[in-house]
Design a protein around this motif. Structure first.
Motif, PDB file in Angstrom:
ATOM      1  N   GLY A 235      -4.249  14.690   8.940  1.00 35.10           N
ATOM      2  CA  GLY A 235      -5.085  14.433   8.558  1.00 35.10           C
ATOM      3  C   GLY A 235      -6.086  13.536   9.427  1.00 35.10           C
ATOM      4  O   GLY A 235      -7.204  12.909   9.276  1.00 35.10           O
ATOM      5  N   GLY A 236      -5.604  13.224  10.718  1.00 36.77           N
ATOM      6  CA  GLY A 236      -6.247  12.346  11.567  1.00 36.77           C
ATOM      7  C   GLY A 236      -6.063  11.097  11.286  1.00 36.77           C
ATOM      8  O   GLY A 236      -6.772  10.309  11.890  1.00 36.77           O
ATOM      9  N   GLU A 237      -5.256  10.739  10.264  1.00 35.01           N
ATOM     10  CA  GLU A 237      -5.051   9.219   9.918  1.00 35.01           C
ATOM     11  C   GLU A 237      -3.835   8.526  10.371  1.00 35.01           C
ATOM     12  O   GLU A 237      -2.762   9.414  10.408  1.00 35.01           O
ATOM     13  N   TRP A 238      -3.663   7.262  10.620  1.00 31.42           N
ATOM     14  CA  TRP A 238      -2.656   6.825  10.896  1.00 31.42           C
ATOM     15  C   TRP A 238      -2.206   5.688   9.935  1.00 31.42           C
ATOM     16  O   TRP A 238      -2.685   4.678   9.653  1.00 31.42           O
ATOM     17  N   LEU A 239      -1.073   6.289   9.109  1.00 34.05           N
ATOM     18  CA  LEU A 239      -0.793   5.602   8.231  1.00 34.05           C
ATOM     19  C   LEU A 239       0.761   5.312   8.222  1.00 34.05           C
ATOM     20  O   LEU A 239       1.628   6.153   8.599  1.00 34.05           O
ATOM     21  N   ASN A 240       1.190   4.195   8.129  1.00 26.15           N
ATOM     22  CA  ASN A 240       2.358   3.680   8.234  1.00 26.15           C
ATOM     23  C   ASN A 240       2.757   2.919   6.665  1.00 26.15           C
ATOM     24  O   ASN A 240       2.148   2.642   6.026  1.00 26.15           O
ATOM     25  N   LEU A 241       4.219   2.829   6.669  1.00 24.10           N
ATOM     26  CA  LEU A 241       4.543   2.236   5.535  1.00 24.10           C
ATOM     27  C   LEU A 241       4.575   0.727   5.744  1.00 24.10           C
ATOM     28  O   LEU A 241       5.210   0.088   6.641  1.00 24.10           O
ATOM     29  N   GLU A 242       3.991  -0.126   4.801  1.00 23.31           N
ATOM     30  CA  GLU A 242       4.081  -1.443   4.612  1.00 23.31           C
ATOM     31  C   GLU A 242       5.613  -1.911   4.431  1.00 23.31           C
ATOM     32  O   GLU A 242       6.244  -1.373   3.941  1.00 23.31           O
ATOM     33  N   ASP A 243       5.725  -3.196   4.910  1.00 26.09           N
ATOM     34  CA  ASP A 243       7.249  -3.690   4.697  1.00 26.09           C
ATOM     35  C   ASP A 243       7.713  -3.554   3.251  1.00 26.09           C
ATOM     36  O   ASP A 243       8.780  -3.427   3.110  1.00 26.09           O
ATOM     37  N   ILE A 246       8.836  -0.103   2.585  1.00 25.67           N
ATOM     38  CA  ILE A 246      10.230   0.234   3.522  1.00 25.67           C
ATOM     39  C   ILE A 246      11.268  -0.298   2.483  1.00 25.67           C
ATOM     40  O   ILE A 246      12.227   0.324   2.405  1.00 25.67           O
ATOM     41  N   VAL A 247      11.224  -1.523   2.086  1.00 23.03           N
ATOM     42  CA  VAL A 247      12.162  -2.209   1.040  1.00 23.03           C
ATOM     43  C   VAL A 247      12.333  -1.207  -0.374  1.00 23.03           C
ATOM     44  O   VAL A 247      13.297  -0.979  -0.792  1.00 23.03           O
ATOM     45  N   ASP A 248      11.127  -0.786  -0.782  1.00 21.94           N
ATOM     46  CA  ASP A 248      11.300   0.103  -1.859  1.00 21.94           C
ATOM     47  C   ASP A 248      11.721   1.502  -1.700  1.00 21.94           C
ATOM     48  O   ASP A 248      12.736   1.922  -2.529  1.00 21.94           O
ATOM     49  N   LEU A 249      11.839   2.025  -0.435  1.00 23.11           N
ATOM     50  CA  LEU A 249      12.665   3.033   0.029  1.00 23.11           C
ATOM     51  C   LEU A 249      13.921   2.943   0.026  1.00 23.11           C
ATOM     52  O   LEU A 249      14.922   3.705  -0.461  1.00 23.11           O
ATOM     53  N   LEU A 250      14.597   1.785   0.428  1.00 24.45           N
ATOM     54  CA  LEU A 250      15.710   1.336   0.351  1.00 24.45           C
ATOM     55  C   LEU A 250      16.459   1.181  -0.818  1.00 24.45           C
ATOM     56  O   LEU A 250      17.461   1.585  -1.065  1.00 24.45           O
ATOM     57  N   ILE A 251      15.724   0.526  -1.728  1.00 26.10           N
ATOM     58  CA  ILE A 251      16.161   0.271  -2.847  1.00 26.10           C
ATOM     59  C   ILE A 251      16.228   1.740  -3.853  1.00 26.10           C
ATOM     60  O   ILE A 251      17.110   1.805  -4.495  1.00 26.10           O
ATOM     61  N   ASP A 252      15.047   2.712  -3.631  1.00 25.20           N
ATOM     62  CA  ASP A 252      14.915   3.903  -4.281  1.00 25.20           C
ATOM     63  C   ASP A 252      16.382   4.762  -3.839  1.00 25.20           C
ATOM     64  O   ASP A 252      16.787   5.731  -4.834  1.00 25.20           O
ATOM     65  N   THR A 269      10.665  -3.051  11.048  1.00 25.71           N
ATOM     66  CA  THR A 269       9.631  -3.439   9.939  1.00 25.71           C
ATOM     67  C   THR A 269       8.395  -3.063  10.670  1.00 25.71           C
ATOM     68  O   THR A 269       8.313  -2.694  11.863  1.00 25.71           O
ATOM     69  N   MET A 270       7.191  -3.127   9.846  1.00 25.05           N
ATOM     70  CA  MET A 270       5.887  -2.671  10.674  1.00 25.05           C
ATOM     71  C   MET A 270       4.637  -3.863  10.289  1.00 25.05           C
ATOM     72  O   MET A 270       3.857  -3.969  11.320  1.00 25.05           O
ATOM     73  N   SER A 271       4.829  -4.673   9.378  1.00 25.82           N
ATOM     74  CA  SER A 271       3.624  -5.204   8.964  1.00 25.82           C
ATOM     75  C   SER A 271       3.137  -6.432   9.682  1.00 25.82           C
ATOM     76  O   SER A 271       1.994  -6.921   9.777  1.00 25.82           O
ATOM     77  N   MET A 272       3.994  -6.820  10.881  1.00 29.43           N
ATOM     78  CA  MET A 272       3.589  -7.848  11.926  1.00 29.43           C
ATOM     79  C   MET A 272       3.125  -7.102  12.994  1.00 29.43           C
ATOM     80  O   MET A 272       2.790  -7.895  14.094  1.00 29.43           O
ATOM     81  N   GLN A 308       9.625  -9.813   2.261  1.00 30.60           N
ATOM     82  CA  GLN A 308      10.153  -8.473   1.910  1.00 30.60           C
ATOM     83  C   GLN A 308      11.636  -8.474   2.341  1.00 30.60           C
ATOM     84  O   GLN A 308      12.570  -7.916   1.573  1.00 30.60           O
ATOM     85  N   LEU A 309      12.041  -9.044   3.320  1.00 31.88           N
ATOM     86  CA  LEU A 309      13.568  -9.128   3.892  1.00 31.88           C
ATOM     87  C   LEU A 309      14.301  -9.930   2.506  1.00 31.88           C
ATOM     88  O   LEU A 309      15.321  -9.524   2.440  1.00 31.88           O
ATOM     89  N   GLY A 310      13.649 -10.961   1.937  1.00 31.17           N
ATOM     90  CA  GLY A 310      14.319 -11.604   0.948  1.00 31.17           C
ATOM     91  C   GLY A 310      14.672 -10.627  -0.329  1.00 31.17           C
ATOM     92  O   GLY A 310      15.654 -10.746  -0.857  1.00 31.17           O
ATOM     93  N   ARG A 311      13.778  -9.599  -0.305  1.00 33.09           N
ATOM     94  CA  ARG A 311      14.056  -8.619  -1.711  1.00 33.09           C
ATOM     95  C   ARG A 311      15.133  -7.861  -1.079  1.00 33.09           C
ATOM     96  O   ARG A 311      15.983  -7.394  -1.989  1.00 33.09           O
ATOM     97  N   TYR A 312      15.086  -7.514   0.146  1.00 32.00           N
ATOM     98  CA  TYR A 312      16.276  -6.653   0.544  1.00 32.00           C
ATOM     99  C   TYR A 312      17.614  -7.370   0.435  1.00 32.00           C
ATOM    100  O   TYR A 312      18.844  -7.167  -0.089  1.00 32.00           O
ATOM    101  N   PHE A 313      17.597  -8.672   0.787  1.00 33.07           N
ATOM    102  CA  PHE A 313      18.721  -9.484   0.690  1.00 33.07           C
ATOM    103  C   PHE A 313      19.151  -9.642  -0.891  1.00 33.07           C
ATOM    104  O   PHE A 313      20.413  -9.652  -0.966  1.00 33.07           O
ATOM    105  N   GLN A 314      18.254  -9.689  -1.505  1.00 29.77           N
ATOM    106  CA  GLN A 314      18.602  -9.748  -3.015  1.00 29.77           C
ATOM    107  C   GLN A 314      19.121  -8.587  -3.586  1.00 29.77           C
ATOM    108  O   GLN A 314      20.285  -8.755  -4.340  1.00 29.77           O
TER     109      GLN A 314
END
Length: 418
Positions: A235-243, A246-252, A269-272, A308-314
């Motif tokens: 669709g011509g848009e640049w869409l990325n996953l926020e961090d 990404i963690v939600d993807l790992l948890i799911d 990661t991407m958000s930085m 978000q890294l803290g969420r993944y470590f948890q």
């Protein structure tokens, strides 16, 4: 096709001439003649990665290079010297490596100066700081980036293979059909590491990630496509996953991801990523008057990623896998000074963080001076006692007496030939 090629080529030459004239700092390069690496870099930066990749695919001549007997002897001799040097100092730092999981986190555009920084009582990176305070953690905040025009791809490529990116070319174009010696493959061979997965914030086609993952030895790639998000070019848009996503993807997918041990998880990661004109998230972090608005925003992005890294470590802790996982954290490349609008010396001279946690490392015996991204691959092999005929072109930082800065023209030449 001829008309399209002529128009594309003509427009490209004119565009680079305009860009060079517009950027007074680069006028000298224009006056010296059209330099391919310079033009290509401008093409990638100002048109985007896909146009740069399209140019490489359509215009760059790729051919199988057959090394001469002299070149082959040179590469083999140099590689043997490096391997012999590496094996002299190999120390089984992690004696129970066979049962350890490997968590490899590549932080987008992460500089080292925010690590440990406290602003009005608020830690910028509380979760990274907690890792640093654990016993047996190695931290070096003086890592120099060795990337080329491929940027994020190059950082990932260096860490996985112990090779340098090609000069003035998008390395992904030239190595995607090669066989590579990567550390996930070495882990599988020695320890039977299973569930080698990589999670990225973009689509699988970005930087040819899907193909490169296979070459590195990963079994599964989680991406924006996995999450059902629109990927770049849709669709011509640049869409990325926020961090957080990404963690939600790992948890799911945690039931599958954590079902077989030992495993390796590599997370990008991407958000930085810049620019840093605004902050998308509600981040309660005080601002420093001595920093530019953009640098203050960068610190907020850093704080968000750390959260978000803290969420993944948890998640790892909840599954009883945190203490049994070696956590390696590195940065894909430096943050662009023009995005931060700060003098480089004020932001730590652009050096990157490198952290190894849960590996019982004696930091007193390690090299704590300036290091290179090129050293990470060799250090990982040293850390995990991965005996092989390829230790990369860098030097392990786990022994300060044997560490050498191997980044030079000869190393680049050998890397290019390999």
């Amino acid at each position: 096709p001829l008309v399209v090629i002529v128009l594309f080529g003509t427009e490209r030459v004119l565009m680079n001439a305009i860009l060079a004239i517009r950027d007074h700092k680069e006028k000298a390069l224009l006056l010296q003649g059209f330099d391919f690496p310079y033009m290509h870099k401008r093409n990638v930066q100002h048109r985007g990665i896909f146009c740069g990749q399209l140019y490489d695919d359509a215009i760059v001549t790729r051919e199988d290079k057959v090394l001469t007997a002299e070149e082959k002897a040179f590469v083999e001799r140099y590689s043997k010297q490096l391997c012999d040097s590496a094996t002299q100092y190999i120390d089984t730092t992690v004696r129970d490596s066979a049962s350890k999981n490997i968590i490899f986190i590549l932080l987008e555009s992460a500089l080292s100066f925010p690590v440990g920084e406290v602003i009005d009582g608020v830690e910028v990176t509380p979760n990274l700081n907690a890792l640093l305070h654990e016993s047996g953690t190695y931290y070096n905040g003086k890592c120099n980036d060795n990337i080329g025009i491929g940027e994020s791809f190059d950082g990932q490529f260096i860490y996985h293979t112990g090779l340098l990116p090609l000069v003035g070319k998008l390395t992904s174009t030239f190595v995607v059909n090669n066989d590579l010696k990567a550390f996930p493959l070495a882990l599988k061979e020695k320890y039977g590491t299973q569930n080698a997965i990589m999670a990225i914030p973009t689509g699988p086609g970005m930087w040819r990630q899907e193909e490169m993952c296979r070459l590195y030895g990963y079994d599964l790639l989680l991406s924006a496509e996995t999450a059902g998000e629109k990927v770049m070019g849709d669709g011509g848009e640049w869409l990325n996953l926020e961090d957080s996503l990404i963690v939600d993807l790992l948890i799911d997918n945690s039931e599958d991801l954590f079902s077989k041990a030992p495993f390796i998880h590599t997370v990008l990661t991407m958000s930085m990523h810049g620019p840093y004109d605004e902050v998308k998230h509600d981040i309660d972090l005080p601002m420093l008057s001595s920093y530019s608005l953009e640098t203050n925003n960068y610190l907020k992005h850093y704080h968000y990623t750390d959260r978000q890294l803290g969420r993944y470590f948890q998640v790892l802790k909840s599954k009883g896998m945190y203490d049994n996982s070696i956590i390696i954290i590195a940065s894909d490349h430096t943050a662009r000074v023009r995005y931060l609008k700060m003098p480089q010396e004020q932001i730590g001279n652009g050096t990157l963080p490198f952290i190894i946690a849960h590996a019982d490392i004696d930091s007193e015996k390690c090299w704590n001076g300036e290091m290179n991204q090129l050293d990470v691959f060799t250090t990982i092999l040293d850390l995990l006692d991965l005996e092989t005929d390829w230790y990369g072109l860098g030097s392990s930082v786990l022994d300060k007496d044997s560490y050498k800065n191997r980044l030079n023209e000869t190393t680049q030449k050998v890397s290019d030939l390999i």
